[in-house]
Design a protein around this motif. Structure first.
Motif, PDB file in Angstrom:
ATOM      1  N   PRO A 134      12.280   2.619  11.736  1.00 36.30           N
ATOM      2  CA  PRO A 134      12.694   1.321  11.190  1.00 36.30           C
ATOM      3  C   PRO A 134      11.830   1.023   9.968  1.00 36.30           C
ATOM      4  O   PRO A 134      10.648   0.745  10.113  1.00 36.30           O
ATOM      5  CB  PRO A 134      12.370   0.361  12.342  1.00 36.30           C
ATOM      6  CG  PRO A 134      11.232   1.014  13.075  1.00 36.30           C
ATOM      7  CD  PRO A 134      11.291   2.489  12.828  1.00 36.30           C
ATOM      8  N   ARG A 135      12.337   1.116   8.786  1.00 30.39           N
ATOM      9  CA  ARG A 135      11.526   0.935   7.589  1.00 30.39           C
ATOM     10  C   ARG A 135      11.901  -0.370   6.907  1.00 30.39           C
ATOM     11  O   ARG A 135      13.075  -0.691   6.753  1.00 30.39           O
ATOM     12  CB  ARG A 135      11.738   2.112   6.612  1.00 30.39           C
ATOM     13  CG  ARG A 135      11.446   3.489   7.200  1.00 30.39           C
ATOM     14  CD  ARG A 135      10.046   3.597   7.823  1.00 30.39           C
ATOM     15  NE  ARG A 135       8.997   3.330   6.870  1.00 30.39           N
ATOM     16  CZ  ARG A 135       8.495   4.229   6.033  1.00 30.39           C
ATOM     17  NH1 ARG A 135       8.936   5.474   6.042  1.00 30.39           N
ATOM     18  NH2 ARG A 135       7.549   3.910   5.201  1.00 30.39           N
ATOM     19  N   THR A 136      10.887  -1.098   6.463  1.00 25.10           N
ATOM     20  CA  THR A 136      11.121  -2.374   5.781  1.00 25.10           C
ATOM     21  C   THR A 136      11.902  -2.137   4.487  1.00 25.10           C
ATOM     22  O   THR A 136      12.797  -2.909   4.135  1.00 25.10           O
ATOM     23  CB  THR A 136       9.760  -3.034   5.474  1.00 25.10           C
ATOM     24  OG1 THR A 136       8.992  -3.023   6.675  1.00 25.10           O
ATOM     25  CG2 THR A 136       9.928  -4.452   4.978  1.00 25.10           C
ATOM     26  N   ASN A 137      11.552  -1.059   3.804  1.00 24.71           N
ATOM     27  CA  ASN A 137      12.216  -0.747   2.532  1.00 24.71           C
ATOM     28  C   ASN A 137      13.401   0.199   2.786  1.00 24.71           C
ATOM     29  O   ASN A 137      13.225   1.292   3.318  1.00 24.71           O
ATOM     30  CB  ASN A 137      11.182  -0.073   1.613  1.00 24.71           C
ATOM     31  CG  ASN A 137      11.755   0.222   0.237  1.00 24.71           C
ATOM     32  OD1 ASN A 137      12.970   0.371   0.071  1.00 24.71           O
ATOM     33  ND2 ASN A 137      10.885   0.301  -0.746  1.00 24.71           N
ATOM     34  N   PRO A 138      14.615  -0.228   2.414  1.00 23.68           N
ATOM     35  CA  PRO A 138      15.794   0.608   2.708  1.00 23.68           C
ATOM     36  C   PRO A 138      15.783   1.956   1.993  1.00 23.68           C
ATOM     37  O   PRO A 138      16.538   2.846   2.354  1.00 23.68           O
ATOM     38  CB  PRO A 138      16.973  -0.250   2.256  1.00 23.68           C
ATOM     39  CG  PRO A 138      16.399  -1.264   1.333  1.00 23.68           C
ATOM     40  CD  PRO A 138      14.975  -1.482   1.747  1.00 23.68           C
ATOM     41  N   TYR A 139      14.910   2.088   0.968  1.00 25.65           N
ATOM     42  CA  TYR A 139      14.883   3.359   0.229  1.00 25.65           C
ATOM     43  C   TYR A 139      13.797   4.297   0.753  1.00 25.65           C
ATOM     44  O   TYR A 139      13.650   5.410   0.264  1.00 25.65           O
ATOM     45  CB  TYR A 139      14.715   3.098  -1.272  1.00 25.65           C
ATOM     46  CG  TYR A 139      15.782   2.155  -1.783  1.00 25.65           C
ATOM     47  CD1 TYR A 139      17.127   2.524  -1.740  1.00 25.65           C
ATOM     48  CD2 TYR A 139      15.466   0.880  -2.229  1.00 25.65           C
ATOM     49  CE1 TYR A 139      18.130   1.649  -2.144  1.00 25.65           C
ATOM     50  CE2 TYR A 139      16.457  -0.004  -2.642  1.00 25.65           C
ATOM     51  CZ  TYR A 139      17.784   0.389  -2.598  1.00 25.65           C
ATOM     52  OH  TYR A 139      18.763  -0.462  -2.973  1.00 25.65           O
ATOM     53  N   SER A 140      12.997   3.837   1.738  1.00 27.22           N
ATOM     54  CA  SER A 140      11.981   4.717   2.336  1.00 27.22           C
ATOM     55  C   SER A 140      12.666   5.704   3.274  1.00 27.22           C
ATOM     56  O   SER A 140      13.782   5.457   3.745  1.00 27.22           O
ATOM     57  CB  SER A 140      10.990   3.905   3.158  1.00 27.22           C
ATOM     58  OG  SER A 140      10.348   2.955   2.374  1.00 27.22           O
ATOM     59  N   PHE A 141      11.965   6.778   3.606  1.00 25.47           N
ATOM     60  CA  PHE A 141      12.478   7.788   4.531  1.00 25.47           C
ATOM     61  C   PHE A 141      12.837   7.141   5.866  1.00 25.47           C
ATOM     62  O   PHE A 141      12.005   6.478   6.484  1.00 25.47           O
ATOM     63  CB  PHE A 141      11.403   8.872   4.723  1.00 25.47           C
ATOM     64  CG  PHE A 141      11.780   9.932   5.713  1.00 25.47           C
ATOM     65  CD1 PHE A 141      12.864  10.773   5.471  1.00 25.47           C
ATOM     66  CD2 PHE A 141      11.047  10.102   6.884  1.00 25.47           C
ATOM     67  CE1 PHE A 141      13.213  11.765   6.378  1.00 25.47           C
ATOM     68  CE2 PHE A 141      11.386  11.090   7.800  1.00 25.47           C
ATOM     69  CZ  PHE A 141      12.474  11.912   7.545  1.00 25.47           C
ATOM     70  N   GLN A 142      14.063   7.337   6.280  1.00 25.75           N
ATOM     71  CA  GLN A 142      14.564   6.649   7.481  1.00 25.75           C
ATOM     72  C   GLN A 142      14.514   7.518   8.734  1.00 25.75           C
ATOM     73  O   GLN A 142      14.974   7.108   9.790  1.00 25.75           O
ATOM     74  CB  GLN A 142      16.030   6.234   7.251  1.00 25.75           C
ATOM     75  CG  GLN A 142      16.262   5.384   6.019  1.00 25.75           C
ATOM     76  CD  GLN A 142      15.862   3.928   6.214  1.00 25.75           C
ATOM     77  OE1 GLN A 142      16.213   3.325   7.228  1.00 25.75           O
ATOM     78  NE2 GLN A 142      15.123   3.374   5.274  1.00 25.75           N
ATOM     79  N   GLY A 313       0.444  13.145   5.926  1.00 27.55           N
ATOM     80  CA  GLY A 313       1.532  12.671   6.779  1.00 27.55           C
ATOM     81  C   GLY A 313       2.465  11.739   6.017  1.00 27.55           C
ATOM     82  O   GLY A 313       2.239  11.433   4.835  1.00 27.55           O
ATOM     83  N   ILE A 314       3.515  11.285   6.714  1.00 32.42           N
ATOM     84  CA  ILE A 314       4.430  10.323   6.108  1.00 32.42           C
ATOM     85  C   ILE A 314       4.513   9.092   7.016  1.00 32.42           C
ATOM     86  O   ILE A 314       3.888   9.062   8.073  1.00 32.42           O
ATOM     87  CB  ILE A 314       5.835  10.941   5.846  1.00 32.42           C
ATOM     88  CG1 ILE A 314       6.448  11.466   7.157  1.00 32.42           C
ATOM     89  CG2 ILE A 314       5.737  12.063   4.822  1.00 32.42           C
ATOM     90  CD1 ILE A 314       7.893  11.965   6.997  1.00 32.42           C
ATOM     91  N   GLY A 315       5.273   8.076   6.607  1.00 30.94           N
ATOM     92  CA  GLY A 315       5.361   6.847   7.403  1.00 30.94           C
ATOM     93  C   GLY A 315       3.993   6.182   7.467  1.00 30.94           C
ATOM     94  O   GLY A 315       3.277   6.076   6.460  1.00 30.94           O
ATOM     95  N   ASP A 316       3.575   5.775   8.664  1.00 33.88           N
ATOM     96  CA  ASP A 316       2.285   5.094   8.819  1.00 33.88           C
ATOM     97  C   ASP A 316       1.098   6.047   8.843  1.00 33.88           C
ATOM     98  O   ASP A 316      -0.058   5.599   8.838  1.00 33.88           O
ATOM     99  CB  ASP A 316       2.257   4.328  10.157  1.00 33.88           C
ATOM    100  CG  ASP A 316       3.242   3.172  10.205  1.00 33.88           C
ATOM    101  OD1 ASP A 316       3.538   2.610   9.129  1.00 33.88           O
ATOM    102  OD2 ASP A 316       3.695   2.831  11.312  1.00 33.88           O
TER     103      ASP A 316
END
Ligand code: PEP
Ligand code: MN
Length: 343
Positions: A134-142, A313-316
């Motif tokens: 669940p990403r706040t930014n719609p353009y981030s890796f989903q 890493g990616i995400g958090d």
């Protein structure tokens, strides 16, 4: 809640009690236990006549009425003796740790395989890995369906049960078909009652568990436990509560650390509580202190983001993930603290 005299009701007996409660607008939800099955009356069970008729049946031991907004999750419920087993651990009896990457990078599966092996070596009993995010930014890796394969391969390699968040019915189906052991409900969906019901329905009759995060804006304790009741009301009681920080956050932390609610949860529900300090403080350097605080407050376990190479890493993960070395030291300290609190 109907407690039968024997181990379970026969199909004829079940049909009889179902017909009685239906006259009063209720339905029966069987909860199959290893030693004894119990039968929740779903609906308003306060009808005196209904209770009298049920208690008059020769095969009924007793009917328990709990005046609680969450009668299955309530600490006085007959489910209170239910123990959730995951990764060889019985929650509540020993420290339980689930750790792994926030997000699986489908382009770099080896990071996840290495993290999985390191997390096991550090002493965790279960592995987490974000497939869909669940990403706040719609353009981030989903996230990516392909990561599910990587997650299951890591489970096969390590023998650890795995956890992944699902946000819709399609992801839920894919995760269950792949054999994901623990379905995570994220903070954003902890109040999505139709998703909670879909999950409850889908895991009924399986031994799948659910890690239910506390929502960012959940205040009352009852709101959190009632969200778990939505899932459990379909018959599978394997729900773990996971405080993960709420809003608003003090400067410097990602969220307001909420491990202090553990005793309040323990007072009202039997459900195990596994605290996620990674998302509450949101920085790797603050995670160990928040994790130990959670254990001091009586948490049954920890959910930790961990990565062999956080900066890659990616995400958090670049911000929040602790390294396997830190994880191992933290688990050792938490194990020392555990008997002081639970002993
Ligand atoms: C996560 O576990 O990576 C996550 C997105 O958690 P939360 O729903 O608590 O933000
Ligand atoms: Mn995360």
């Amino acid at each position: 809640m109907i407690l039968p005299k024997g181990k379970e009701l026969s199909s004829t007996q079940l049909a009889e009690v179902t017909a009685i409660v239906a006259e009063f607008g209720c339905r029966i939800q069987p909860i199959i236990g290893a030693l004894r099955s119990i039968y929740a009356i779903v609906g308003d069970e306060r009808h005196e006549l209904m209770i009298n008729r049920l208690e008059g049946l020769p095969y009924v031991d007793r009917v328990d009425r709990i005046q609680s907004p969450f009668k299955l999750m309530d600490g006085r419920s007959d489910l209170a003796s239910h123990a959730i087993r995951l990764g060889g651990a019985t929650l509540g009896r020993e420290l339980f740790v689930i750790a792994g990457q926030c997000t699986i990078d489908p382009k770099n599966p080896n990071f996840f395989y290495e993290t999985a092996a390191a997390v096991k070596e550090a002493g965790a009993q279960a592995l987490r890995g974000g497939v869909w995010k669940p990403r706040t930014n719609p353009y981030s890796f989903q996230g990516d369906d392909k990561s599910l394969e990587i997650l299951m391969e890591a489970s096969r390699r390590t023998g650890l049960p795995v956890d992944a968040e699902v946000m819709d019915e399609h992801q839920l189906r894919l995760a269950l078909d792949a054999g994901v052991h623990t379905i995570q409900v994220g903070a954003r969906n902890a109040l999505n009652y139709s998703l909670l019901q879909q999950i409850g329905r889908a895991i009924a009759g399986r031994d799948t568990a659910v890690l239910l995060k506390r929502s960012l804006h959940m205040g009352p304790i009852a709101e959190f436990i009632s969200a778990a009741e939505y899932i459990v009301s379909f018959g599978n009681p394997n729900v773990i509560l996971c405080p993960r920080g709420t809003a608003p956050a003090p400067d410097g932390y990602r969220n307001h650390p909420d491990e202090s609610i553990v005793p309040l949860l323990k007072e009202r529900t039997w459900a195990p509580v596994v605290v996620d300090p990674s998302h509450s403080v949101g920085r790797a350097s603050y995670v160990p202190a928040a994790a130990l605080a959670a254990i001091a407050y009586g948490a049954d376990g920890l959910c930790l983001e961990c990565h062999v190479a956080p900066s890659q890493g990616i995400g958090d993960d670049p911000k929040q993930a602790i390294t396997p070395k830190v994880l191992k030291e933290l688990i050792a300290k938490a194990r020392q603290l555990w008997p002081l609190v639970h002993g």
